[in-house]
Design an enzyme around this catalytic site. Structure first.
Site, PDB file in Angstrom:
ATOM      1  N   LYS A  13       7.718   2.821  -9.694  1.00 27.68           N
ATOM      2  CA  LYS A  13       7.654   2.925 -11.172  1.00 27.68           C
ATOM      3  C   LYS A  13       7.740   4.352 -11.719  1.00 27.68           C
ATOM      4  O   LYS A  13       7.375   4.607 -12.866  1.00 27.68           O
ATOM      5  CB  LYS A  13       6.346   2.296 -11.643  1.00 27.68           C
ATOM      6  CG  LYS A  13       5.116   2.976 -11.102  1.00 27.68           C
ATOM      7  CD  LYS A  13       3.854   2.543 -11.822  1.00 27.68           C
ATOM      8  CE  LYS A  13       2.670   3.393 -11.389  1.00 27.68           C
ATOM      9  NZ  LYS A  13       1.494   3.175 -12.199  1.00 27.68           N
ATOM     10  N   ASN A  27       1.678   2.361 -22.915  1.00 27.09           N
ATOM     11  CA  ASN A  27       1.165   3.406 -22.012  1.00 27.09           C
ATOM     12  C   ASN A  27      -0.258   3.107 -21.563  1.00 27.09           C
ATOM     13  O   ASN A  27      -1.199   3.486 -22.256  1.00 27.09           O
ATOM     14  CB  ASN A  27       1.263   4.770 -22.694  1.00 27.09           C
ATOM     15  CG  ASN A  27       2.707   5.218 -22.843  1.00 27.09           C
ATOM     16  OD1 ASN A  27       3.516   4.533 -23.479  1.00 27.09           O
ATOM     17  ND2 ASN A  27       3.048   6.340 -22.226  1.00 27.09           N
ATOM     18  N   SER A  76       7.993  -3.526 -19.055  1.00 28.00           N
ATOM     19  CA  SER A  76       7.607  -2.218 -19.594  1.00 28.00           C
ATOM     20  C   SER A  76       8.313  -1.953 -20.916  1.00 28.00           C
ATOM     21  O   SER A  76       9.423  -2.446 -21.149  1.00 28.00           O
ATOM     22  CB  SER A  76       8.000  -1.122 -18.587  1.00 28.00           C
ATOM     23  OG  SER A  76       8.010   0.152 -19.217  1.00 28.00           O
ATOM     24  N   TYR A 105      14.832   3.092 -12.989  1.00 29.95           N
ATOM     25  CA  TYR A 105      13.563   2.345 -13.082  1.00 29.95           C
ATOM     26  C   TYR A 105      13.618   1.390 -14.259  1.00 29.95           C
ATOM     27  O   TYR A 105      13.340   0.194 -14.127  1.00 29.95           O
ATOM     28  CB  TYR A 105      12.375   3.299 -13.237  1.00 29.95           C
ATOM     29  CG  TYR A 105      11.155   2.608 -13.770  1.00 29.95           C
ATOM     30  CD1 TYR A 105      10.768   2.782 -15.099  1.00 29.95           C
ATOM     31  CD2 TYR A 105      10.415   1.755 -12.970  1.00 29.95           C
ATOM     32  CE1 TYR A 105       9.664   2.116 -15.615  1.00 29.95           C
ATOM     33  CE2 TYR A 105       9.305   1.089 -13.472  1.00 29.95           C
ATOM     34  CZ  TYR A 105       8.950   1.274 -14.800  1.00 29.95           C
ATOM     35  OH  TYR A 105       7.866   0.599 -15.310  1.00 29.95           O
ATOM     36  N   LYS A 125      13.733  -3.060 -14.693  1.00 32.05           N
ATOM     37  CA  LYS A 125      12.924  -3.933 -15.567  1.00 32.05           C
ATOM     38  C   LYS A 125      13.843  -4.799 -16.444  1.00 32.05           C
ATOM     39  O   LYS A 125      13.627  -6.010 -16.575  1.00 32.05           O
ATOM     40  CB  LYS A 125      11.997  -3.094 -16.449  1.00 32.05           C
ATOM     41  CG  LYS A 125      10.924  -2.313 -15.689  1.00 32.05           C
ATOM     42  CD  LYS A 125       9.971  -3.236 -14.925  1.00 32.05           C
ATOM     43  CE  LYS A 125       8.840  -2.440 -14.283  1.00 32.05           C
ATOM     44  NZ  LYS A 125       7.959  -3.301 -13.465  1.00 32.05           N
ATOM     45  N   ARG A 132       2.976   8.154 -28.422  1.00 34.94           N
ATOM     46  CA  ARG A 132       3.037   6.959 -27.593  1.00 34.94           C
ATOM     47  C   ARG A 132       1.917   5.983 -27.949  1.00 34.94           C
ATOM     48  O   ARG A 132       0.916   6.380 -28.558  1.00 34.94           O
ATOM     49  CB  ARG A 132       2.884   7.346 -26.096  1.00 34.94           C
ATOM     50  CG  ARG A 132       3.997   8.227 -25.556  1.00 34.94           C
ATOM     51  CD  ARG A 132       5.317   7.499 -25.492  1.00 34.94           C
ATOM     52  NE  ARG A 132       6.382   8.309 -24.908  1.00 34.94           N
ATOM     53  CZ  ARG A 132       7.162   9.156 -25.578  1.00 34.94           C
ATOM     54  NH1 ARG A 132       6.973   9.307 -26.893  1.00 34.94           N
ATOM     55  NH2 ARG A 132       8.128   9.825 -24.968  1.00 34.94           N
ATOM     56  N   LEU A 155       0.825  -1.229   0.000  1.00 31.14           N
ATOM     57  CA  LEU A 155       0.000   0.000   0.000  1.00 31.14           C
ATOM     58  C   LEU A 155       0.849   1.265   0.000  1.00 31.14           C
ATOM     59  O   LEU A 155       0.409   2.327   0.448  1.00 31.14           O
ATOM     60  CB  LEU A 155      -0.965  -0.007   1.199  1.00 31.14           C
ATOM     61  CG  LEU A 155      -1.941  -1.192   1.262  1.00 31.14           C
ATOM     62  CD1 LEU A 155      -2.851  -1.066   2.510  1.00 31.14           C
ATOM     63  CD2 LEU A 155      -2.804  -1.285   0.008  1.00 31.14           C
TER      64      LEU A 155
HETATM   65  C1  WQD Z   1       3.679  10.467 -22.478  1.00 32.53           C
HETATM   66  C2  WQD Z   1       3.909  11.673 -23.400  1.00 32.53           C
HETATM   67  C3  WQD Z   1       5.567  13.183 -22.608  1.00 32.53           C
HETATM   68  C4  WQD Z   1       3.308  14.443 -19.059  1.00 32.53           C
HETATM   69  C5  WQD Z   1       6.136   6.479 -18.863  1.00 32.53           C
HETATM   70  C6  WQD Z   1       7.267   5.643 -18.350  1.00 32.53           C
HETATM   71  C7  WQD Z   1       7.115   4.241 -18.878  1.00 32.53           C
HETATM   72  C8  WQD Z   1       5.736   3.710 -18.552  1.00 32.53           C
HETATM   73  C9  WQD Z   1       4.630   4.630 -19.029  1.00 32.53           C
HETATM   74  C10 WQD Z   1       5.907   2.338 -16.584  1.00 32.53           C
HETATM   75  C11 WQD Z   1       5.371  12.009 -23.551  1.00 32.53           C
HETATM   76  C12 WQD Z   1       4.195  13.839 -22.633  1.00 32.53           C
HETATM   77  C13 WQD Z   1       3.717  13.814 -20.220  1.00 32.53           C
HETATM   78  C14 WQD Z   1       3.022  15.829 -19.090  1.00 32.53           C
HETATM   79  C15 WQD Z   1       3.542  15.866 -21.432  1.00 32.53           C
HETATM   80  N1  WQD Z   1       5.597   3.499 -17.159  1.00 32.53           N
HETATM   81  N2  WQD Z   1       3.812  14.518 -21.380  1.00 32.53           N
HETATM   82  N3  WQD Z   1       3.139  16.491 -20.283  1.00 32.53           N
HETATM   83  O1  WQD Z   1       7.029   8.911 -20.569  1.00 32.53           O
HETATM   84  O2  WQD Z   1       5.814   7.636 -22.409  1.00 32.53           O
HETATM   85  O3  WQD Z   1       6.213   6.528 -20.245  1.00 32.53           O
HETATM   86  O4  WQD Z   1       4.909   5.918 -18.460  1.00 32.53           O
HETATM   87  O5  WQD Z   1       6.248   1.335 -17.097  1.00 32.53           O
HETATM   88  O6  WQD Z   1       8.076   3.448 -18.247  1.00 32.53           O
HETATM   89  O7  WQD Z   1       8.455   6.185 -18.886  1.00 32.53           O
HETATM   90  O8  WQD Z   1       4.557   8.347 -20.382  1.00 32.53           O
HETATM   91  O9  WQD Z   1       2.613   9.710 -19.767  1.00 32.53           O
HETATM   92  O10 WQD Z   1       4.873  10.352 -18.835  1.00 32.53           O
HETATM   93  O11 WQD Z   1       4.380  10.723 -21.263  1.00 32.53           O
HETATM   94  O12 WQD Z   1       3.639  16.494 -22.496  1.00 32.53           O
HETATM   95  O13 WQD Z   1       2.648  16.473 -18.059  1.00 32.53           O
HETATM   96  O14 WQD Z   1       3.276  12.795 -22.812  1.00 32.53           O
HETATM   97  O15 WQD Z   1       6.575  14.068 -23.073  1.00 32.53           O
HETATM   98  O16 WQD Z   1       5.589  12.445 -24.893  1.00 32.53           O
HETATM   99  P1  WQD Z   1       5.985   7.934 -20.972  1.00 32.53           P
HETATM  100  P2  WQD Z   1       4.070   9.808 -19.972  1.00 32.53           P
END
Ligand code: WQD
Length: 404
Positions: free
Chosen positions: A152, A246, A192, A216, A220, A298, A101
């Site tokens: 994570k 994602n 991941s 992180y 993995k 993504r 938790l």
């Molecule tokens: C997505 C896009 C950002 C936030 C991460 C981890 C990965 C996995 C999934 C665990 C990117 C953009 C984001 C914001 C933005 N997690 N963004 N403004 O980075 O692809 O992956 O989460 O396994 O390991 O790295 O996901 O949602 O952070 O970003 O513009 O406030 O959104 O630049 O292009 P990401 P994210």
């Protein structure tokens, strides 16, 4: 029956009557014997018929080589874990949930039970606690493990590498030791897409070399290597490492969804809190990437599609041996601005945003080649980005302060 004897003549009658009674009793006993033998045979016959029906009823499940398996879900009160618990229960698995938790709430257990209509066994246990994990295996015969538990947050891992390596790597080693000590040889691991690092070009395939750009991501990569080595050491081991892209969205009921502690790092939970008025403005991290609209692309996948992919992975692990890495993605990419537009459609209002500098460590484009999951499991993601955002907004509306 009472007979009084008064004289000779009368005694002849009495003897005669007694003979008559004893003869009829003998006949009665013979009939009873026959009848009881008949009843006994009938009972045996009925038991045989019941066994035939029982086997027929469960034959198809036996054909799945297992029945009513009990699955330990580590990290089962988290975002993906809770949705996977619901899906496992829907597929008639019994589940035991273990979670410390640290990044989820006990109330998620009640929500899982409410959605599924089934009771689950919950242990508030840290995976680094050898005695605690051992107790779970001693008190429950675990057939397989779905292993979500782990820290994570990419950015946080850069600041706190020791905590990430201790928790994620050491915790997994404890779990694997206890599994081995209790003869449990099947595990589905929450990996991941981050293991594809910066040097591969999308769409990513499972045979590409893995690497990482942060602690992180390295946890993995390392845990996948540990699991591969365990499969070499024990040919009876069965491991499926699911590489998520994602995950976003929420259960259709709105009872469970993404409920991060503090300010969200990820895009969609951040947008959700802007839509809910809890955060002022979304920063779009860079619009000068080599993508159609310049913002990051993504592979967003509905968390319910991800959950059904885990059930397929468990099914596969129950029937096979060895190590398999499998992508769970849609095979399609969406840009930040496309996600924002989909969310505005879902919530019916504009999302306040600004273009900000790129976030360090981000790549331009990341999406899956999802063909292996289709080939191996017969699984593919179904929901599109509009459905994902609609379900995310539904959860946010119903739980403005998260799951409590
Ligand atoms: C997505 C896009 C950002 C936030 C991460 C981890 C990965 C996995 C999934 C665990 C990117 C953009 C984001 C914001 C933005 N997690 N963004 N403004 O980075 O692809 O992956 O989460 O396994 O390991 O790295 O996901 O949602 O952070 O970003 O513009 O406030 O959104 O630049 O292009 P990401 P994210």
């Amino acid at each position: 029956c009472v007979i009084s004897i008064q004289s000779d003549e009368k005694s002849d009658c009495a003897i005669c009557a007694l003979d008559l009674i004893s003869a009829s009793l003998r006949i009665y006993i013979i009939i009873l014997n026959k009848y009881s033998t008949f009843l006994l045979n009938l009972q045996l016959h009925l038991a045989k018929i019941k066994k035939i029906y029982y086997n027929n009823k469960y034959r198809n499940i036996y054909e799945r080589t297992y029945i009513m398996s009990r699955i330990l879900v580590t990290g089962g009160t988290g975002f993906i874990g809770s949705h996977t618990c619901v899906e496992l229960l829907k597929n008639n698995f019994e589940i035991v949930v273990m979670d410390n938790l640290s990044n989820s709430k006990r109330a998620a257990v009640d929500r899982i039970e409410k959605i599924s209509g089934k009771k689950i066994t919950f242990y508030k246990t840290d995976m680094c606690d050898y005695d605690g994990v051992t107790q779970i295996f001693k008190e429950n015969s675990i057939d397989a493990v779905v292993h979500f538990a782990g820290l994570k947050a990419v950015g946080e891992s850069v600041k706190m590498p020791l905590e990430y390596y201790t928790n994620n790597i050491h915790g997994t080693l404890v779990l694997l030791r206890v599994m081995r000590e209790n003869g449990c040889k099947r595990i589905v691991f929450s990996s991941s897409a981050t293991v594809y690092g910066m040097n591969n070009v999308a769409p990513y395939t499972e045979d590409m070399p893995t690497s990482a750009t942060n602690p992180y991501g390295y946890t993995k990569v390392m845990i996948e290597q540990i699991l591969k080595d365990c499969c070499v050491a024990d040919a009876e081991m069965s491991v499926v490492a699911l590489r998520y892209f994602n995950p976003i969205g929420a259960h259709k009921s709105g009872l469970i969804g993404e409920d991060p502690n503090g300010i969200p790092n990820n895009l969609v939970p951040y947008i959700a809190q802007v839509a809910a008025g809890k955060l002022e403005q979304l920063s779009v991290y860079g619009n000068d990437y080599d993508t159609p609209d310049g913002t990051g692309v993504r592979d967003y996948i509905h968390v319910e599609d991800l959950a059904s992919g885990h059930v397929c992975a468990i099914d596969y692990a129950m029937k096979n041996k060895g190590f398999e890495a499998v992508n769970l993605g849609t095979g399609k990419g969406s840009s930040v601005l496309e996600v924002v537009a989909a969310y505005e459609k879902a919530c019916g209002k504009p999302i306040n945003k600004r273009i900000a500098p790129r976030r360090s460590g981000d790549i331009a484009t990341c999406f899956a080649d999802a063909s292996k999951a289709k080939k191996l499991f017969g699984w593919e993601a179904k929901a599109d980005i509009d459905e994902m955002c609609a379900d995310s907004w539904n959860f946010t509306k119903l739980n403005p302060n998260g799951i409590n």
